[in-house]
Motif scaffolding. Structure first.
Motif, PDB file in Angstrom:
ATOM      1  N   PRO A  58      -6.542  -2.630  -1.485  1.00 25.33           N
ATOM      2  CA  PRO A  58      -7.634  -2.304  -2.405  1.00 25.33           C
ATOM      3  C   PRO A  58      -8.936  -3.055  -2.106  1.00 25.33           C
ATOM      4  O   PRO A  58     -10.010  -2.600  -2.491  1.00 25.33           O
ATOM      5  N   ARG A  94      -4.503   6.718  -4.877  1.00 29.47           N
ATOM      6  CA  ARG A  94      -5.535   6.041  -5.669  1.00 29.47           C
ATOM      7  C   ARG A  94      -6.686   6.965  -6.037  1.00 29.47           C
ATOM      8  O   ARG A  94      -7.263   6.830  -7.099  1.00 29.47           O
ATOM      9  N   ARG A 143       2.066   1.903  -6.765  1.00 31.26           N
ATOM     10  CA  ARG A 143       0.743   1.524  -6.247  1.00 31.26           C
ATOM     11  C   ARG A 143      -0.035   0.788  -7.313  1.00 31.26           C
ATOM     12  O   ARG A 143      -0.117   1.246  -8.443  1.00 31.26           O
ATOM     13  N   ARG A 145      -3.227  -0.180  -9.238  1.00 29.99           N
ATOM     14  CA  ARG A 145      -4.488   0.536  -9.494  1.00 29.99           C
ATOM     15  C   ARG A 145      -5.485  -0.412 -10.092  1.00 29.99           C
ATOM     16  O   ARG A 145      -5.190  -1.305 -10.757  1.00 29.99           O
TER      17      ARG A 145
END
Length: 107
Positions: free
Chosen positions: A36, A71, A105, A107
């Protein structure tokens, strides 16, 4: 300030977290906890580019595309899963599909 926290102290660098290392030297997917923080705008308008990358010949690129779609456009990722995820020939990319669909995942 380094987005991946590679600068650990004055004049000290953790090369394993360095963007240059991860994108040039490292042979394999970028560790999930660092993804990220590098090259990820979060702009859903980029989902189409990520979806096109699902067709790339390189498994590493296909795996990154799955992560990006998880995402940017999770609903679209789920739509594509039935036709793409199970048919994926590379085990590492299938693992990306499984993790993305399982909601693992961050976020």
């Amino acid at each position: 300030m380094c987005p991946t926290q590679a600068i650990v102290a004055p004049y000290r660098l953790d090369a394993r977290r360095c963007i240059a290392y991860l994108t040039i030297e490292h042979a394999g997917p970028i560790p999930e906890e660092l993804r990220p923080a590098i090259g990820n705008s979060g702009d859903p308008a980029l989902a189409a580019d990520a979806e096109r990358s699902l067709e790339d010949e390189a498994p590493l690129v296909r795996g990154a595309a799955v992560w990006a779609l998880s995402r940017l456009a999770p609903a679209r990722l789920h739509e594509l899963a039935a036709q793409r995820g199970k048919a994926e020939p590379d085990a590492s990319v299938r693992a990306e599909w499984a993790a993305a669909l399982a909601g693992e995942r961050g976020r």
